[in-house]
Write a protein that holds these residues in place. Structure first.
Motif, mmCIF file in Angstrom:
data_model
loop_
_atom_site.group_PDB
_atom_site.id
_atom_site.type_symbol
_atom_site.label_atom_id
_atom_site.label_comp_id
_atom_site.label_asym_id
_atom_site.label_seq_id
_atom_site.Cartn_x
_atom_site.Cartn_y
_atom_site.Cartn_z
ATOM 1 N N LYS A 103 0.839 -1.212 0.000
ATOM 2 C CA LYS A 103 0.000 0.000 0.000
ATOM 3 C C LYS A 103 0.869 1.257 0.000
ATOM 4 C CE LYS A 103 -4.122 -2.076 1.846
ATOM 5 N NZ LYS A 103 -5.185 -2.055 2.824
ATOM 6 N N LYS A 104 1.977 1.219 0.720
ATOM 7 C CA LYS A 104 2.890 2.363 0.711
ATOM 8 C C LYS A 104 3.555 2.515 -0.654
ATOM 9 C CE LYS A 104 3.848 2.631 5.618
ATOM 10 N NZ LYS A 104 4.857 2.681 6.671
ATOM 11 N N ALA A 105 3.884 1.384 -1.289
ATOM 12 C CA ALA A 105 4.463 1.423 -2.631
ATOM 13 C C ALA A 105 3.463 2.037 -3.612
ATOM 14 C CB ALA A 105 4.867 0.026 -3.072
ATOM 15 N N LEU A 106 2.197 1.654 -3.487
ATOM 16 C CA LEU A 106 1.157 2.234 -4.344
ATOM 17 C C LEU A 106 1.003 3.724 -4.092
ATOM 18 C CD1 LEU A 106 -1.736 -0.395 -4.324
ATOM 19 C CD2 LEU A 106 -0.493 0.447 -6.301
ATOM 20 N N ALA A 107 1.042 4.120 -2.831
ATOM 21 C CA ALA A 107 0.923 5.539 -2.496
ATOM 22 C C ALA A 107 2.087 6.330 -3.085
ATOM 23 C CB ALA A 107 0.862 5.723 -0.974
ATOM 24 N N LEU A 108 3.281 5.782 -3.013
ATOM 25 C CA LEU A 108 4.447 6.443 -3.589
ATOM 26 C C LEU A 108 4.317 6.546 -5.110
ATOM 27 C CD1 LEU A 108 7.215 7.708 -3.144
ATOM 28 C CD2 LEU A 108 8.193 5.406 -3.210
ATOM 29 N N PHE A 109 3.839 5.479 -5.735
ATOM 30 C CA PHE A 109 3.611 5.481 -7.182
ATOM 31 C C PHE A 109 2.593 6.568 -7.554
ATOM 32 C CE2 PHE A 109 1.166 3.963 -10.870
ATOM 33 C CZ PHE A 109 2.175 3.793 -11.797
ATOM 34 N N ASN A 110 1.493 6.632 -6.823
ATOM 35 C CA ASN A 110 0.466 7.640 -7.109
ATOM 36 C C ASN A 110 0.979 9.053 -6.858
ATOM 37 O OD1 ASN A 110 -1.498 5.816 -7.989
ATOM 38 N ND2 ASN A 110 -2.131 5.386 -5.898
ATOM 39 N N SER A 111 1.764 9.223 -5.816
ATOM 40 C CA SER A 111 2.370 10.523 -5.536
ATOM 41 C C SER A 111 3.291 10.952 -6.669
ATOM 42 C CB SER A 111 3.143 10.445 -4.214
ATOM 43 O OG SER A 111 3.858 11.620 -3.981
ATOM 44 N N MET A 112 4.031 10.012 -7.184
ATOM 45 C CA MET A 112 4.930 10.261 -8.297
ATOM 46 C C MET A 112 4.142 10.766 -9.510
ATOM 47 S SD MET A 112 7.523 7.432 -9.841
ATOM 48 C CE MET A 112 6.890 7.061 -11.453
ATOM 49 N N LYS A 113 3.023 10.103 -9.800
ATOM 50 C CA LYS A 113 2.191 10.509 -10.936
ATOM 51 C C LYS A 113 1.587 11.894 -10.712
ATOM 52 C CE LYS A 113 -0.779 7.296 -11.254
ATOM 53 N NZ LYS A 113 -1.859 6.397 -11.590
ATOM 54 N N GLU A 114 1.136 12.143 -9.481
ATOM 55 C CA GLU A 114 0.532 13.444 -9.162
ATOM 56 C C GLU A 114 1.520 14.591 -9.334
ATOM 57 O OE1 GLU A 114 -0.979 12.968 -5.188
ATOM 58 O OE2 GLU A 114 -2.534 11.558 -5.860
ATOM 59 N N LYS A 115 2.788 14.316 -9.140
ATOM 60 C CA LYS A 115 3.819 15.341 -9.288
ATOM 61 C C LYS A 115 4.270 15.497 -10.737
ATOM 62 C CE LYS A 115 5.182 14.934 -4.653
ATOM 63 N NZ LYS A 115 5.787 15.258 -3.555
ATOM 64 N N GLY A 116 3.612 14.767 -11.650
ATOM 65 C CA GLY A 116 3.915 14.899 -13.058
ATOM 66 C C GLY A 116 5.035 14.015 -13.573
ATOM 67 N N LEU A 117 5.513 13.116 -12.736
ATOM 68 C CA LEU A 117 6.566 12.192 -13.180
ATOM 69 C C LEU A 117 5.920 11.021 -13.917
ATOM 70 C CD1 LEU A 117 8.712 12.168 -9.937
ATOM 71 C CD2 LEU A 117 9.238 13.324 -12.082
ATOM 72 N N LYS A 118 6.428 10.740 -15.095
ATOM 73 C CA LYS A 118 5.874 9.659 -15.904
ATOM 74 C C LYS A 118 6.586 8.351 -15.554
ATOM 75 C CE LYS A 118 5.216 8.112 -20.615
ATOM 76 N NZ LYS A 118 5.616 8.257 -21.997
ATOM 77 N N PRO A 119 5.824 7.358 -15.088
ATOM 78 C CA PRO A 119 6.453 6.075 -14.766
ATOM 79 C C PRO A 119 6.917 5.366 -16.034
ATOM 80 C CG PRO A 119 4.070 5.941 -14.497
ATOM 81 C CD PRO A 119 4.391 7.361 -14.830
ATOM 82 N N ASP A 120 8.033 4.666 -15.918
ATOM 83 C CA ASP A 120 8.529 3.883 -17.039
ATOM 84 C C ASP A 120 8.202 2.405 -16.796
ATOM 85 O OD1 ASP A 120 10.398 3.032 -15.142
ATOM 86 O OD2 ASP A 120 12.101 3.971 -16.119
ATOM 87 N N ALA A 121 8.656 1.546 -17.702
ATOM 88 C CA ALA A 121 8.343 0.119 -17.621
ATOM 89 C C ALA A 121 8.881 -0.514 -16.337
ATOM 90 C CB ALA A 121 8.890 -0.604 -18.846
ATOM 91 N N VAL A 122 10.053 -0.077 -15.899
ATOM 92 C CA VAL A 122 10.649 -0.632 -14.679
ATOM 93 C C VAL A 122 9.835 -0.221 -13.454
ATOM 94 C CG1 VAL A 122 12.707 -0.634 -13.214
ATOM 95 C CG2 VAL A 122 12.953 -0.754 -15.697
ATOM 96 N N THR A 123 9.356 1.008 -13.448
ATOM 97 C CA THR A 123 8.527 1.472 -12.334
ATOM 98 C C THR A 123 7.250 0.644 -12.254
ATOM 99 O OG1 THR A 123 9.394 3.701 -12.665
ATOM 100 C CG2 THR A 123 7.433 3.491 -11.299
ATOM 101 N N PHE A 124 6.643 0.384 -13.412
ATOM 102 C CA PHE A 124 5.430 -0.438 -13.415
ATOM 103 C C PHE A 124 5.727 -1.852 -12.925
ATOM 104 C CE2 PHE A 124 3.153 2.754 -15.852
ATOM 105 C CZ PHE A 124 1.865 2.588 -15.377
ATOM 106 N N LEU A 125 6.833 -2.407 -13.358
ATOM 107 C CA LEU A 125 7.201 -3.743 -12.906
ATOM 108 C C LEU A 125 7.365 -3.755 -11.387
ATOM 109 C CD1 LEU A 125 7.797 -6.617 -13.860
ATOM 110 C CD2 LEU A 125 10.180 -5.940 -14.105
ATOM 111 N N SER A 126 7.990 -2.728 -10.851
ATOM 112 C CA SER A 126 8.207 -2.643 -9.400
ATOM 113 C C SER A 126 6.898 -2.530 -8.640
ATOM 114 C CB SER A 126 9.090 -1.437 -9.070
ATOM 115 O OG SER A 126 10.373 -1.610 -9.592
ATOM 116 N N VAL A 127 5.976 -1.708 -9.127
ATOM 117 C CA VAL A 127 4.734 -1.499 -8.388
ATOM 118 C C VAL A 127 3.796 -2.697 -8.542
ATOM 119 C CG1 VAL A 127 3.423 -0.185 -10.125
ATOM 120 C CG2 VAL A 127 3.057 0.259 -7.693
ATOM 121 N N ILE A 128 3.783 -3.337 -9.692
ATOM 122 C CA ILE A 128 2.973 -4.555 -9.842
ATOM 123 C C ILE A 128 3.540 -5.654 -8.959
ATOM 124 C CG2 ILE A 128 2.194 -6.351 -11.446
ATOM 125 C CD1 ILE A 128 2.247 -4.137 -13.655
ATOM 126 N N SER A 129 4.848 -5.749 -8.898
ATOM 127 C CA SER A 129 5.503 -6.716 -8.027
ATOM 128 C C SER A 129 5.179 -6.430 -6.560
ATOM 129 C CB SER A 129 7.007 -6.690 -8.262
ATOM 130 O OG SER A 129 7.658 -7.611 -7.434
#
Length: 152
Positions: free
Chosen positions: A12-38
């Motif tokens: 849940k904290k990983a998801l929150a960090l991912f969402n925070s990253m998106k809210e700040k305008g940072l575009k996740p890459d393929a590795v970021t998606f792999l990390s958050v799905i994992s």
């Protein structure tokens, strides 16, 4: 950070960090998606992980075999082994990778899904013939040996 949080069960904290990253305008890459799905996988957040996987194309990203494998593992660990099999079938040729089918075979063994294990094994053997590799024979032997332990 997302990967580290996920590996320690803080999905849940990983998801929150991912969402925070998106809210700040940072575009996740393929590795970021792999990390958050994992991270979702480690924490049993199946629906969240599936939603993330499905959202990759909205970021202009194509899923790789590693993403597919992670989704298969996510579903299978949650007891949704048949759904994982259907997911792989839906991938077509994109799903013809040892790791994807091997992950499913391991889950079949763990959950005693003998009939599905036989289908998965058949596919793995076909892939092995196609690419001239071997490697899942030991796992297959364990699955078949365990069959004696499960009543029909």
């Amino acid at each position: 950070m997302i990967s580290g949080l996920g590996q320690h069960g803080f999905g849940k904290k990983a998801l929150a960090l991912f969402n925070s990253m998106k809210e700040k305008g940072l575009k996740p890459d393929a590795v970021t998606f792999l990390s958050v799905i994992s991270a979702c996988n480690y924490s049993g957040l199946v629906d969240e992980g599936l939603a993330l996987y499905r959202s990759m194309d909205s970021f202009g990203l194509s899923a790789t075999p590693q993403h597919h494998c992670c989704v298969v593992d996510l579903l299978a660990k949650a007891g949704r082994v048949e759904e994982a099999y259907e997911f792989i079938q839906g991938l077509g040729e994109e799903g013809d990778f040892f790791a994807i089918w091997g992950s499913l075979l391991a889950s079949c063994k763990t959950q005693g899904k003998q009939e599905l294990a036989k289908l998965v094994t058949s596919k793995l053997l076909d892939i092995e013939k196609q690419y001239g590799r071997a490697g899942y024979n030991v796992l297959l032997s364990q699955v078949l040996a365990a069959e004696a332990d499960f009543p029909e």
